[in-house]
Design an enzyme around this catalytic site. Structure first.
Site, short mmCIF file in Angstrom:
data_model
loop_
_atom_site.label_atom_id
_atom_site.label_comp_id
_atom_site.label_asym_id
_atom_site.label_seq_id
_atom_site.Cartn_x
_atom_site.Cartn_y
_atom_site.Cartn_z
N SER A 142 0.87 -1.19 0.00
CA SER A 142 0.00 0.00 0.00
C SER A 142 0.89 1.22 0.00
CB SER A 142 -0.85 -0.01 1.28
OG SER A 142 -1.43 1.25 1.51
N TYR A 155 -2.46 -1.26 10.47
CA TYR A 155 -2.39 -1.42 9.00
C TYR A 155 -1.05 -0.90 8.48
CZ TYR A 155 -4.04 -1.09 4.12
OH TYR A 155 -4.20 -1.22 2.76
P1 NAD Z 1 -11.39 -6.41 -0.10
O1 NAD Z 1 -12.01 -6.22 1.24
O2 NAD Z 1 -12.20 -6.18 -1.31
O3 NAD Z 1 -10.75 -7.87 -0.18
C1 NAD Z 1 -10.05 -8.43 0.89
C2 NAD Z 1 -9.98 -9.92 0.67
O4 NAD Z 1 -9.29 -10.51 1.79
C3 NAD Z 1 -11.35 -10.59 0.61
O5 NAD Z 1 -11.31 -11.62 -0.35
C4 NAD Z 1 -11.52 -11.18 2.01
O6 NAD Z 1 -12.39 -12.28 2.07
C5 NAD Z 1 -10.09 -11.59 2.27
N1 NAD Z 1 -9.81 -11.82 3.69
C6 NAD Z 1 -10.03 -11.01 4.75
N2 NAD Z 1 -9.69 -11.65 5.89
C7 NAD Z 1 -9.24 -12.88 5.54
C8 NAD Z 1 -8.74 -13.99 6.26
N3 NAD Z 1 -8.63 -13.98 7.60
N4 NAD Z 1 -8.39 -15.09 5.56
C9 NAD Z 1 -8.50 -15.13 4.22
N5 NAD Z 1 -8.97 -14.12 3.48
C10 NAD Z 1 -9.32 -12.99 4.15
O7 NAD Z 1 -10.09 -5.48 -0.11
P2 NAD Z 1 -9.15 -4.89 -1.27
O8 NAD Z 1 -9.31 -3.42 -1.27
O9 NAD Z 1 -9.29 -5.65 -2.53
O10 NAD Z 1 -7.72 -5.15 -0.61
C11 NAD Z 1 -6.85 -6.16 -1.01
C12 NAD Z 1 -5.45 -5.81 -0.56
O11 NAD Z 1 -5.07 -4.56 -1.15
C13 NAD Z 1 -5.30 -5.63 0.95
O12 NAD Z 1 -4.08 -6.17 1.38
C14 NAD Z 1 -5.29 -4.13 1.11
O13 NAD Z 1 -4.61 -3.72 2.26
C15 NAD Z 1 -4.56 -3.71 -0.16
N6 NAD Z 1 -4.77 -2.32 -0.56
C16 NAD Z 1 -6.02 -1.88 -0.87
C17 NAD Z 1 -6.17 -0.56 -1.23
C18 NAD Z 1 -7.50 -0.01 -1.58
O14 NAD Z 1 -7.60 1.23 -1.72
N7 NAD Z 1 -8.53 -0.83 -1.77
C19 NAD Z 1 -5.07 0.30 -1.29
C20 NAD Z 1 -3.83 -0.21 -0.97
C21 NAD Z 1 -3.70 -1.53 -0.61
#
Ligand code: NAD
Length: 260
Positions: A142, A155
């Site tokens: 991130s 985080y």
């Molecule tokens: P999201 O909530 O859409 O997806 C998260 C996924 O993780 C889901 O499939 C959920 O079921 C799974 N998950 C959560 N807890 C779990 C567990 N204990 N075991 C197995 N699976 C689990 O989120 P996203 O925005 O797609 O984020 C994905 C990654 O990208 C994360 O690591 C997040 O920190 C990172 N990220 C997101 C953003 C953003 O703006 N969306 C920005 C930077 C980084």
């Protein structure tokens, strides 16, 4: 093309992970999808990937807080498909609170899911990658692996940890045809971002529009959310042979956020 290769993507029932799993399948890789959600919806997605891309897709319910389940997900994939060539550590959750009120169990959960799960997955996948002399390890970090914002102590600590783990594993695997990198998106429009809006409204006493404009996109000079497809395309580039010399890198895809 990733035909004959297998990609395990953690946290791929939604958002960025689902985008990366679908992109890998579109390149011909067999995929293991993982994460929580409605059983029928997950099965529909899994079967849909097989049908749309003509690959095999396996669902693993491994909980990223459970080291043994993470290791079993990798070994099951190796048994089923013969190898795990691409590991994408993507599962992640968020929690927003001032540090002095941050619930201890939330801290532990975020460190487990957002950081330790990557260690457990890498630990299980590297031996096979070393043996085959090819591997791609990609973690979704991130912009918060490079800079901080208030109220996200767990985080941000976890994401900075991912950047450090990435560099270390890159050094250890450099002579084995394995690359290990992390991708650092700014704000991508996914359920994770949507879900943190109410808490941020509360923590900062703001309306939804104010949170979007003045908090989320305040730091993003493009004033646009990054898209899931843009992140998935970067992950796919890292899987190509052209990217064989990119290792230990933390690649920003943040609309200029960390340039400021
Ligand atoms: P999201 O909530 O859409 O997806 C998260 C996924 O993780 C889901 O499939 C959920 O079921 C799974 N998950 C959560 N807890 C779990 C567990 N204990 N075991 C197995 N699976 C689990 O989120 P996203 O925005 O797609 O984020 C994905 C990654 O990208 C994360 O690591 C997040 O920190 C990172 N990220 C997101 C953003 C953003 O703006 N969306 C920005 C930077 C980084």
């Amino acid at each position: 093309m990733l035909k004959g290769k297998t990609a395990v993507v953690t946290g791929s029932t939604s958002g960025i992970g689902l985008g990366i799993a679908r992109a890998a399948a579109a390149q011909g890789a067999n995929v293991v999808i993982n994460g929580f959600g409605d059983k029928d919806a997950i099965e529909k997605e899994r079967a849909g990937i097989e049908k749309e891309f003509g690959v095999k897709a396996l669902y693993s319910a491994a909980d990223m807080t459970k080291p043994a389940e993470i290791a079993a997900m990798v070994t099951d994939a190796e048994k089923m498909f013969g190898s795990v060539d691409i590991l994408v550590n993507n599962a992640g959750i968020q929690f927003v609170s001032p540090v002095e009120e941050f619930p201890v169990e939330k801290w532990d959960q975020i460190i487990a899911i957002n950081l330790s799960s990557a260690f457990h997955g890498i630990r299980a996948a590297v031996p096979g990658m070393k043996k085959r002399k090819w591997g791609r390890i990609i973690s979704t970090a991130s912009a918060h692996s490079l800079v901080a914002s208030p109220f996200k102590s767990a985080y941000i600590a976890a994401k900075h940890g991912i950047a450090g783990l990435t560099k270390t594993v890159a050094l250890e695997t450099a002579t084995f045809g394995i690359t290990c990198n992390c991708i650092s998106p700014g704000y991508v429009w996914t359920p994770l971002v949507e879900k943190q809006i109410p808490d941020t409204m509360k923590a900062r006493n703001m309306t939804e529009e104010q949170v979007k404009k003045d908090v989320l996109l305040a730091a993003q000079p493009t004033k646009e959310f990054v898209t899931v497809d843009q992140v998935a395309s970067l992950a796919m580039y890292l899987c190509t042979d052209s990217a064989a010399s990119i290792t230990g890198a933390n690649l920003s895809i943040d609309g200029g956020w960390t340039a400021a």
